[in-house]
Design a protein around this motif. Structure first.
Motif, PDB file in Angstrom:
ATOM      1  N   MET A 349       0.833  -1.208   0.000  1.00  0.00           N
ATOM      2  CA  MET A 349       0.000   0.000   0.000  1.00  0.00           C
ATOM      3  C   MET A 349       0.863   1.251   0.000  1.00  0.00           C
ATOM      4  N   ALA A 350       1.954   1.209   0.755  1.00  0.00           N
ATOM      5  CA  ALA A 350       2.848   2.372   0.805  1.00  0.00           C
ATOM      6  C   ALA A 350       3.440   2.657  -0.564  1.00  0.00           C
ATOM      7  N   HIS A 351       3.850   1.615  -1.274  1.00  0.00           N
ATOM      8  CA  HIS A 351       4.446   1.794  -2.596  1.00  0.00           C
ATOM      9  C   HIS A 351       3.459   2.403  -3.591  1.00  0.00           C
ATOM     10  N   HIS A 352       2.181   2.134  -3.412  1.00  0.00           N
ATOM     11  CA  HIS A 352       1.190   2.557  -4.400  1.00  0.00           C
ATOM     12  C   HIS A 352       0.311   3.713  -3.912  1.00  0.00           C
ATOM     13  N   GLY A 353       0.765   4.411  -2.881  1.00  0.00           N
ATOM     14  CA  GLY A 353       0.123   5.662  -2.499  1.00  0.00           C
ATOM     15  C   GLY A 353      -1.120   5.548  -1.630  1.00  0.00           C
ATOM     16  N   TYR A 354      -1.407   4.367  -1.088  1.00  0.00           N
ATOM     17  CA  TYR A 354      -2.595   4.203  -0.250  1.00  0.00           C
ATOM     18  C   TYR A 354      -2.460   4.955   1.080  1.00  0.00           C
ATOM     19  N   LEU A 355      -1.265   4.985   1.645  1.00  0.00           N
ATOM     20  CA  LEU A 355      -1.099   5.542   2.991  1.00  0.00           C
ATOM     21  C   LEU A 355      -1.190   7.058   3.015  1.00  0.00           C
ATOM     22  N   ALA A 356      -1.156   7.669   1.850  1.00  0.00           N
ATOM     23  CA  ALA A 356      -1.320   9.129   1.795  1.00  0.00           C
ATOM     24  C   ALA A 356      -2.786   9.524   1.886  1.00  0.00           C
ATOM     25  N   LEU A 357      -3.677   8.541   1.807  1.00  0.00           N
ATOM     26  CA  LEU A 357      -5.105   8.816   1.882  1.00  0.00           C
ATOM     27  C   LEU A 357      -5.552   8.931   3.329  1.00  0.00           C
ATOM     28  N   GLU A 358      -6.764   9.403   3.532  1.00  0.00           N
ATOM     29  CA  GLU A 358      -7.324   9.488   4.876  1.00  0.00           C
ATOM     30  C   GLU A 358      -7.379   8.088   5.487  1.00  0.00           C
ATOM     31  N   GLY A 359      -6.854   7.952   6.684  1.00  0.00           N
ATOM     32  CA  GLY A 359      -6.809   6.650   7.348  1.00  0.00           C
ATOM     33  C   GLY A 359      -5.501   5.921   7.142  1.00  0.00           C
ATOM     34  N   GLY A 360      -4.650   6.424   6.234  1.00  0.00           N
ATOM     35  CA  GLY A 360      -3.377   5.758   5.988  1.00  0.00           C
ATOM     36  C   GLY A 360      -2.446   5.811   7.182  1.00  0.00           C
ATOM     37  N   SER A 361      -2.547   6.870   7.975  1.00  0.00           N
ATOM     38  CA  SER A 361      -1.683   6.988   9.155  1.00  0.00           C
ATOM     39  C   SER A 361      -1.954   5.885  10.169  1.00  0.00           C
ATOM     40  N   VAL A 362      -3.169   5.349  10.146  1.00  0.00           N
ATOM     41  CA  VAL A 362      -3.496   4.233  11.047  1.00  0.00           C
ATOM     42  C   VAL A 362      -2.622   3.029  10.736  1.00  0.00           C
ATOM     43  N   MET A 363      -2.296   2.842   9.458  1.00  0.00           N
ATOM     44  CA  MET A 363      -1.445   1.724   9.062  1.00  0.00           C
ATOM     45  C   MET A 363      -0.011   1.934   9.560  1.00  0.00           C
ATOM     46  N   VAL A 364       0.452   3.177   9.520  1.00  0.00           N
ATOM     47  CA  VAL A 364       1.782   3.476  10.060  1.00  0.00           C
ATOM     48  C   VAL A 364       1.797   3.215  11.561  1.00  0.00           C
ATOM     49  N   GLU A 365       0.739   3.632  12.229  1.00  0.00           N
ATOM     50  CA  GLU A 365       0.630   3.386  13.671  1.00  0.00           C
ATOM     51  C   GLU A 365       0.647   1.893  13.970  1.00  0.00           C
ATOM     52  N   TYR A 366       0.007   1.114  13.107  1.00  0.00           N
ATOM     53  CA  TYR A 366      -0.024  -0.339  13.304  1.00  0.00           C
ATOM     54  C   TYR A 366       1.395  -0.921  13.258  1.00  0.00           C
ATOM     55  N   ILE A 367       2.187  -0.484  12.298  1.00  0.00           N
ATOM     56  CA  ILE A 367       3.562  -0.963  12.210  1.00  0.00           C
ATOM     57  C   ILE A 367       4.341  -0.535  13.448  1.00  0.00           C
ATOM     58  N   ALA A 368       4.115   0.688  13.904  1.00  0.00           N
ATOM     59  CA  ALA A 368       4.807   1.177  15.103  1.00  0.00           C
ATOM     60  C   ALA A 368       4.499   0.295  16.308  1.00  0.00           C
ATOM     61  N   LYS A 369       3.267  -0.134  16.429  1.00  0.00           N
ATOM     62  CA  LYS A 369       2.894  -1.004  17.552  1.00  0.00           C
ATOM     63  C   LYS A 369       3.590  -2.359  17.465  1.00  0.00           C
ATOM     64  N   GLN A 370       3.769  -2.858  16.259  1.00  0.00           N
ATOM     65  CA  GLN A 370       4.467  -4.133  16.109  1.00  0.00           C
ATOM     66  C   GLN A 370       5.952  -3.971  16.436  1.00  0.00           C
ATOM     67  N   CYS A 371       6.504  -2.814  16.123  1.00  0.00           N
ATOM     68  CA  CYS A 371       7.904  -2.550  16.475  1.00  0.00           C
ATOM     69  C   CYS A 371       8.097  -2.492  17.981  1.00  0.00           C
ATOM     70  N   ALA A 372       7.033  -2.167  18.697  1.00  0.00           N
ATOM     71  CA  ALA A 372       7.113  -2.010  20.154  1.00  0.00           C
ATOM     72  C   ALA A 372       6.714  -3.277  20.904  1.00  0.00           C
ATOM     73  N   LEU A 373       6.530  -4.382  20.195  1.00  0.00           N
ATOM     74  CA  LEU A 373       6.124  -5.626  20.857  1.00  0.00           C
ATOM     75  C   LEU A 373       7.131  -6.041  21.920  1.00  0.00           C
ATOM     76  N   ASP A 374       6.618  -6.584  23.000  1.00  0.00           N
ATOM     77  CA  ASP A 374       7.472  -7.121  24.053  1.00  0.00           C
ATOM     78  C   ASP A 374       7.409  -8.645  23.992  1.00  0.00           C
ATOM     79  N   PRO A 375       8.438  -9.298  23.451  1.00  0.00           N
ATOM     80  CA  PRO A 375       8.407 -10.760  23.319  1.00  0.00           C
ATOM     81  C   PRO A 375       8.314 -11.488  24.650  1.00  0.00           C
ATOM     82  N   GLU A 376       8.698 -10.794  25.736  1.00  0.00           N
ATOM     83  CA  GLU A 376       8.661 -11.429  27.052  1.00  0.00           C
ATOM     84  C   GLU A 376       7.274 -11.387  27.683  1.00  0.00           C
ATOM     85  N   ASP A 377       6.385 -10.615  27.087  1.00  0.00           N
ATOM     86  CA  ASP A 377       5.030 -10.540  27.607  1.00  0.00           C
ATOM     87  C   ASP A 377       4.361 -11.919  27.537  1.00  0.00           C
ATOM     88  N   LYS A 378       3.727 -12.328  28.629  1.00  0.00           N
ATOM     89  CA  LYS A 378       3.157 -13.676  28.684  1.00  0.00           C
ATOM     90  C   LYS A 378       2.088 -13.881  27.620  1.00  0.00           C
TER      91      LYS A 378
END
Length: 814
Positions: A349-378
């Motif tokens: 979606m990023a390559h084809h311009g989807y994230l520049a649309l309304e709601g695209g920032s939610v997808m960036v936020e989603y990736i940010a949350k995955q980057c912040a995962l805690d593998p030690e969390d039960k």
């Protein structure tokens, strides 16, 4: 011979080529029976010669293909492969050949002959399609699909109506292969009429074959031809075809099996072909499948959507908002497999311009949350499987964010300054390193280019953290550069990249100091000679210089209030003792520069209110911070400490005691010792006892002549030595040498005996005897003890006794 011919095809003269063609043809039909060993070799020789002398080979083969007589098996096979090998020369000659092939098809009964006829039809159609793909070439040769449509449709009828019913699986596969190519050459109205029975007829073969690649390929080609020719019946057929295609796409792919992978790719191609004519129907169908909360449905559905985004960019142009909104249903899905394929879809979606649309920032936020995962969390660890772990997903997410930031130029307006919002919230602490890396990458680029949008308007962009919040956060998180997956370098680079946005007076300082810190960090890591205390000193010095360069009391108070917000301290650093301890040190440096008395008192209150007494690193950080503050506010600090110590008396030793540094000599006896002395007697709690010992050690260090630059007679030293000796005597002899209390006490004695006045002989004898008696009877540490002190364990054996004894003995001689 075929290999040599291929290697020297351009140097073979026509006379020799004629002889080779005659030889190959003779070997090809020497016997009527099919003998693959040499006939296959002869066929390959002729096909190779056809690369340059296609007409010679073709004319020779035609002599073996008499009208009304079924030709040899390998004559047909060679003709088919010759057509695809040299499309340009053979396609203009194919119409008469088709005229000879079609009358014979009805008379063919043997399975292997049906197979070769179906195969040659497929290759002829494939060659014609390839020829017509170059429109300029087709016009020049005056060749069109219509010229072949009649013959091809006649072949199609025999293939579909008769041979597709064959009991031999090999024949059916050859037939669907031929039908897939043939439909592209059939007239539009003829194909439209055939669709209602053609597609179900091919679909039913899924049940008869385990290897389904050719069936999927045929369906894809039929759908593609129907959409290109705008067949009206296709819309109705899709309603029943799409569930079948989706079910087939949901079959797990065996990555070790190339045929399985090819089959899956053809399934994706079916959806891509349908999207070219019915984009809204396809998108609606796929988004409805995402509503099924099952991993086995969502993963393949996302795979299809990802493929369509990449392959049907033009066709999906007006459906981008619909797709962005439809994918939001996946945001709370806990499945690791769903998260992985979702991120891969977001890249597309990023390559084809989807994230520049309304709601695209939610997808960036989603990736940010995955980057912040805690593998030690039960809860997170329970989601792990053999294929994918939380750690692997988090690392992939880091790579995704960096990839999107650094390789997709049109994503910059989406990411800047949006990524800055993720630098301060506690829930993204685990992602701070990669976030800083991405922010620094864009920030440095924009700053160097002088882009107008580099300077952030914090007043208008209300979601951005304020400059002081960013500065405080980055300073604190750089204190332990190896934490957070070695985030130190990224945090420092981010600090420099954002410099002009944080404060105009610190730009020169950061541009000079930060690169040096990064170089130092890298060099120390390469050498393996890391000194955490030295690093903290460097960072605190940078903080102090930052305060000096700005040199505004009003700003200092605002900046200090960011550090001193107790609620934020607990929210961001409550579970990060290293960073929290360093925050206290930073707070001490700020208080040292402050002149506002109430400000100092409030922040001292904050430090004592937020500290976790069970954490040694927090206690040490708080102690250091108080020490820094005391250098400018000794009376305020001592008053606060007196109040804290009185409260501690009522807590029965459950609280912590804080080491005091940099205190003025005149206050040592009257203030410090008077408040500390009541706590030494009858201490039972081990933690309290050890902190008292640490306090004694730092008091001794603060009164050392090298620290004071003068000699000071410490009259209270004798009482402290007696307390330490009593603590050592209380330690049971069966406790291993690695016990912290004994180690800390002897270390503190080493510090105290260096102070004036010199100990008497009796005092020296008593000290050495107590320490010696406490060491020699001790048992050797158990090999697998988890409570060993790493430093003491290394001193065991030949080094242990000399270090313990000589340390005290040598100090006594000072």
């Amino acid at each position: 011979m075929e290999r040599v011919t291929k290697e020297h095809i351009h140097s073979i003269p026509e006379s020799l080529a004629n002889e080779l063609v005659t030889l190959g043809s003779a070997e090809l039909t020497a016997v009527q029976d099919v003998v693959p060993d040499w006939q296959e070799a002869a066929s390959k020789l002729l096909i190779t010669l056809g690369l340059r002398y296609a007409k010679l080979v073709f004319q020779e083969l035609i002599t073996k293909f008499q009208p009304g007589v079924i030709p040899h098996y390998f004559v047909l096979q060679t003709l088919g492969h010759l057509a695809t090998t040299n499309v340009v020369e053979i396609v203009p000659l194919l119409k008469p050949v088709l005229g000879r092939v079609l009358p014979l098809m009805g008379a063919v009964k043997l399975d292997n002959v049906q197979w070769v006829f179906a195969n040659v039809i497929a290759r002829f159609c494939e060659a014609i399609i390839d020829f017509l793909a170059d429109e300029q070439r087709a016009r020049g040769a005056n060749i069109s699909a219509e010229q072949f449509s009649g013959e091809v449709f006649s072949a199609y009828e025999q293939l579909f109506n008769v041979w597709l019913q064959s009991k031999e699986a090999k024949v059916r596969i050859a037939v669907v292969d031929a039908i897939g190519f043939a439909v592209h050459l059939c007239a539009a109205d003829a194909l439209n009429e055939q669709l209602p029975k053609l597609i179900p007829g091919v679909v039913q073969l899924f049940k008869k074959h385990t290897e389904q690649y050719h069936i999927s390929q045929c369906l894809g080609m039929i759908v593609d031809a129907a959409c290109i020719k705008k067949c009206s019946n296709m819309a109705m057929i899709l309603d029943t075809l799409l569930p079948v295609l989706h079910q087939h796409a949901c079959i797990p792919v065996n990555m070790a099996n190339p045929v399985s992978m090819k089959d899956h790719n053809e399934s994706l191609r079916c959806f891509a072909a349908a999207t070219k004519g019915y984009n809204e129907k396809i998108v609606s169908f796929l988004l409805s499948k995402l509503e099924v909360v099952q991993e086995k449905s969502r993963v393949p559905t996302l795979d299809i959507i990802k493929h369509l985004i990449n392959s049907c960019s033009t066709e999906l142009g007006d459906k981008k908002p619909m797709i962005v909104n439809g994918l939001k249903i996946l945001l709370p899905d806990p499945s690791l497999r769903v998260r992985r394929i979702f991120e891969q879809t977001i890249i597309a979606m990023a390559h084809h311009g989807y994230l520049a649309l309304e709601g695209g920032s939610v997808m960036v936020e989603y990736i940010a949350k995955q980057c912040a995962l805690d593998p030690e969390d039960k809860a997170m660890s329970k989601l792990a499987n053999e294929e994918l772990t939380p750690t692997a997903l988090r690392d992939m997410s880091d790579s995704v964010l960096v990839l999107v930031t650094t390789t997709i130029e049109h994503m910059e307006p989406v990411l800047w300054p949006y990524l800055v919002e993720f630098l301060t919230p506690a829930e993204y602490t685990g992602a701070l390193g990669v976030m800083c890396k991405c922010v620094a990458s864009i920030g440095f680029k924009k700053r160097k280019a002088g882009d107008e949008d580099y300077k952030l308007n914090f007043a208008e962009q209300v979601n951005l953290p304020k400059p002081n919040d960013l500065l405080a956060r980055l300073f604190v998180m750089s204190g332990f550069p190896h934490n957070g997956r070695n985030r130190g370098e990224q945090v420092l680079n981010c600090l420099q990249a954002l410099g002009p946005n944080l404060h105009e007076d610190i730009v020169t300082l950061f541009d000079t100091a930060v690169p040096r810190l990064v170089t130092y960090l890298t060099e120390q890591d390469e050498k393996g000679t890391w000194d955490q205390k030295l690093w903290e000193d460097r960072m605190l010095k940078l903080l102090s210089r930052t305060l000096d360069d700005i040199n505004k009391e009003e700003w200092l108070l605002e900046f200090g209030n960011v550090f001193g917000n107790a609620e934020q301290v607990m929210a961001k650093y409550g579970n990060l003792p290293d960073e929290k301890g360093f925050l206290y040190k930073c707070m001490g440096v700020i208080l040292r520069k402050a002149t506002h008395k109430q400000f100092v008192q409030n922040h001292l209150d904050m430090m004592f209110a937020t500290i976790r007494h069970s954490s040694q690193v927090e206690r040490d950080g708080c102690a250091a911070g108080i020490g820094y503050a005391s250098s400018s506010h000794i009376d305020t600090v001592l008053t606060k400490l007196e109040m804290v110590l009185k409260d501690e008396l009522n807590k029965k030793g459950k609280g912590g005691f804080f080491s005091l540094e940099s205190l003025i000599i005149s206050r040592m006896e009257t203030n410090v010792m008077r408040n500390i002395n009541p706590h030494f007697a009858k201490v039972k709690d081990t933690v309290v006892k050890q902190n008292l010992i640490r306090t004694i050690n730092i008091i001794g260090q603060s009164l050392h002549p090298e620290h004071l630059k003068s000699e000071y007679i410490f009259t209270g030293r004798g009482d402290l030595i007696n307390h330490l000796l009593e603590y050592i005597r209380q330690e049971p002899v069966n406790v291993p040498i690695s016990a912290d209390t004994r180690t800390l006490a002897i270390t503190a004695l080493n510090t105290l005996v260096k102070l004036a006045p010199r100990l008497t002989d009796a005092e020296q004898f008593d000290m050495i005897k107590v320490t010696t008696d406490s060491i020699f009877p001790l048992p050797q540490p158990v090999a697998d003890s988890k409570k060993k002190d790493a430093v003491v364990r290394n001193m065991w054996g030949a080094q242990a006794c000399p270090i313990y004894m000589c340390g005290v003995a040598q100090a006594c001689r000072i």
